[in-house]
Design a protein around this motif. Structure first.
Motif, PDB file in Angstrom:
ATOM      1  N   PHE A   8      23.351 -31.219 -56.094  1.00 61.65           N
ATOM      2  CA  PHE A   8      22.445 -31.308 -57.234  1.00 61.65           C
ATOM      3  C   PHE A   8      21.487 -32.230 -55.804  1.00 61.65           C
ATOM      4  O   PHE A   8      21.894 -32.835 -55.198  1.00 61.65           O
ATOM      5  CB  PHE A   8      21.657 -31.916 -58.486  1.00 61.65           C
ATOM      6  CG  PHE A   8      22.787 -31.440 -59.510  1.00 61.65           C
ATOM      7  CD1 PHE A   8      23.891 -30.542 -59.185  1.00 61.65           C
ATOM      8  CD2 PHE A   8      22.300 -32.082 -61.121  1.00 61.65           C
ATOM      9  CE1 PHE A   8      24.341 -29.750 -60.537  1.00 61.65           C
ATOM     10  CE2 PHE A   8      22.444 -31.225 -61.676  1.00 61.65           C
ATOM     11  CZ  PHE A   8      23.667 -30.454 -61.876  1.00 61.65           C
ATOM     12  N   THR A   9      19.912 -31.306 -55.577  1.00 65.10           N
ATOM     13  CA  THR A   9      19.463 -32.268 -55.186  1.00 65.10           C
ATOM     14  C   THR A   9      17.975 -32.272 -55.881  1.00 65.10           C
ATOM     15  O   THR A   9      17.345 -31.446 -56.158  1.00 65.10           O
ATOM     16  CB  THR A   9      18.686 -31.519 -53.240  1.00 65.10           C
ATOM     17  OG1 THR A   9      20.381 -31.332 -52.658  1.00 65.10           O
ATOM     18  CG2 THR A   9      18.170 -31.987 -52.287  1.00 65.10           C
ATOM     19  N   ILE A  10      17.276 -33.585 -55.431  1.00 63.04           N
ATOM     20  CA  ILE A  10      15.948 -34.154 -55.762  1.00 63.04           C
ATOM     21  C   ILE A  10      15.276 -34.625 -54.963  1.00 63.04           C
ATOM     22  O   ILE A  10      15.077 -34.672 -53.408  1.00 63.04           O
ATOM     23  CB  ILE A  10      16.011 -35.236 -57.324  1.00 63.04           C
ATOM     24  CG1 ILE A  10      14.565 -35.307 -57.854  1.00 63.04           C
ATOM     25  CG2 ILE A  10      16.121 -36.283 -55.649  1.00 63.04           C
ATOM     26  CD1 ILE A  10      14.778 -36.644 -58.194  1.00 63.04           C
ATOM     27  N   SER A  11      13.737 -33.151 -55.119  1.00 61.94           N
ATOM     28  CA  SER A  11      12.954 -33.771 -53.846  1.00 61.94           C
ATOM     29  C   SER A  11      11.837 -33.749 -54.830  1.00 61.94           C
ATOM     30  O   SER A  11      10.810 -33.528 -56.628  1.00 61.94           O
ATOM     31  CB  SER A  11      12.786 -32.097 -53.075  1.00 61.94           C
ATOM     32  OG  SER A  11      13.228 -31.102 -54.012  1.00 61.94           O
ATOM     33  N   ARG A  12      10.601 -34.051 -54.432  1.00 60.81           N
ATOM     34  CA  ARG A  12       9.269 -33.287 -54.847  1.00 60.81           C
ATOM     35  C   ARG A  12       7.814 -33.494 -53.813  1.00 60.81           C
ATOM     36  O   ARG A  12       8.273 -33.491 -52.541  1.00 60.81           O
ATOM     37  CB  ARG A  12       8.984 -35.403 -55.118  1.00 60.81           C
ATOM     38  CG  ARG A  12       8.688 -36.085 -54.419  1.00 60.81           C
ATOM     39  CD  ARG A  12       8.677 -37.116 -54.932  1.00 60.81           C
ATOM     40  NE  ARG A  12       7.598 -37.420 -54.933  1.00 60.81           N
ATOM     41  CZ  ARG A  12       6.887 -38.706 -56.166  1.00 60.81           C
ATOM     42  NH1 ARG A  12       8.341 -39.590 -56.212  1.00 60.81           N
ATOM     43  NH2 ARG A  12       5.728 -38.971 -57.124  1.00 60.81           N
ATOM     44  N   ASP A  13       7.033 -32.807 -54.618  1.00 58.00           N
ATOM     45  CA  ASP A  13       6.229 -32.102 -53.226  1.00 58.00           C
ATOM     46  C   ASP A  13       5.222 -32.533 -53.944  1.00 58.00           C
ATOM     47  O   ASP A  13       3.732 -32.803 -54.469  1.00 58.00           O
ATOM     48  CB  ASP A  13       5.420 -30.418 -53.516  1.00 58.00           C
ATOM     49  CG  ASP A  13       4.382 -30.221 -52.707  1.00 58.00           C
ATOM     50  OD1 ASP A  13       3.030 -31.104 -52.532  1.00 58.00           O
ATOM     51  OD2 ASP A  13       4.598 -29.276 -52.354  1.00 58.00           O
ATOM     52  N   ASN A  14       4.213 -33.735 -53.048  1.00 59.65           N
ATOM     53  CA  ASN A  14       3.049 -34.699 -54.069  1.00 59.65           C
ATOM     54  C   ASN A  14       1.883 -34.281 -54.370  1.00 59.65           C
ATOM     55  O   ASN A  14       0.911 -34.354 -54.287  1.00 59.65           O
ATOM     56  CB  ASN A  14       2.557 -36.417 -53.185  1.00 59.65           C
ATOM     57  CG  ASN A  14       4.320 -37.255 -53.068  1.00 59.65           C
ATOM     58  OD1 ASN A  14       4.905 -36.816 -54.197  1.00 59.65           O
ATOM     59  ND2 ASN A  14       4.444 -38.405 -52.718  1.00 59.65           N
ATOM     60  N   ALA A  15       1.949 -33.245 -53.180  1.00 58.13           N
ATOM     61  CA  ALA A  15       0.413 -32.175 -52.869  1.00 58.13           C
ATOM     62  C   ALA A  15       0.457 -31.308 -54.440  1.00 58.13           C
ATOM     63  O   ALA A  15      -0.823 -30.607 -54.325  1.00 58.13           O
ATOM     64  CB  ALA A  15       0.580 -31.152 -51.596  1.00 58.13           C
TER      65      ALA A  15
END
Length: 119
Positions: free
Chosen positions: A68-75
């Motif tokens: 699993f890979t967690i990521s985020r797009d703050n935009a």
């Protein structure tokens, strides 16, 4: 209080992949950390992954590390969970949650999104 809406769950065969999304609102997204949790039938809710405000630091449960890979797009005010090499034991309702710098939750639990992995 932060409001969260999870999506992206579904039915997939073992070995397959899914990407979950969690859309946030109510507070500037880049000011808090995010985590994914899951609850399987008859079991307690457990930690899956977390990501820092900037996205630089990530943390995983041993059971999902490397898959699993967690990521985020703050935009886009959104956090993701890319799930590969899924196993039947990954079957659960998946939830996201927001945390402040003291690792205190600043959102309630959402409705979650169901992930079912068939063997």
């Amino acid at each position: 209080q932060v409001q969260l809406v999870e999506s992206g769950g579904g039915l997939v065969q073992a070995g397959g992949s899914l990407r979950l999304s969690c859309a946030a609102s109510g507070r500037t997204f880049s000011t808090y950390a995010m985590g994914w949790f899951r609850q399987a039938p008859g079991k307690e809710r457990e930690f899956v992954a977390a990501i820092s405000r900037s996205g630089i630091s990530t943390y995983y449960a041993d059971s999902v590390k490397g898959r699993f890979t967690i990521s985020r797009d703050n935009a886009k005010d959104t956090v993701y969970l890319q799930m590969n090499s899924l196993k039947p034991e990954d079957t659960a309702v998946y939830y996201c949650r927001a945390f402040d710098d003291d690792i205190e939750p600043i959102s309630s639990w959402g409705q979650g999104t169901q992930v079912t992995v068939s063997s």
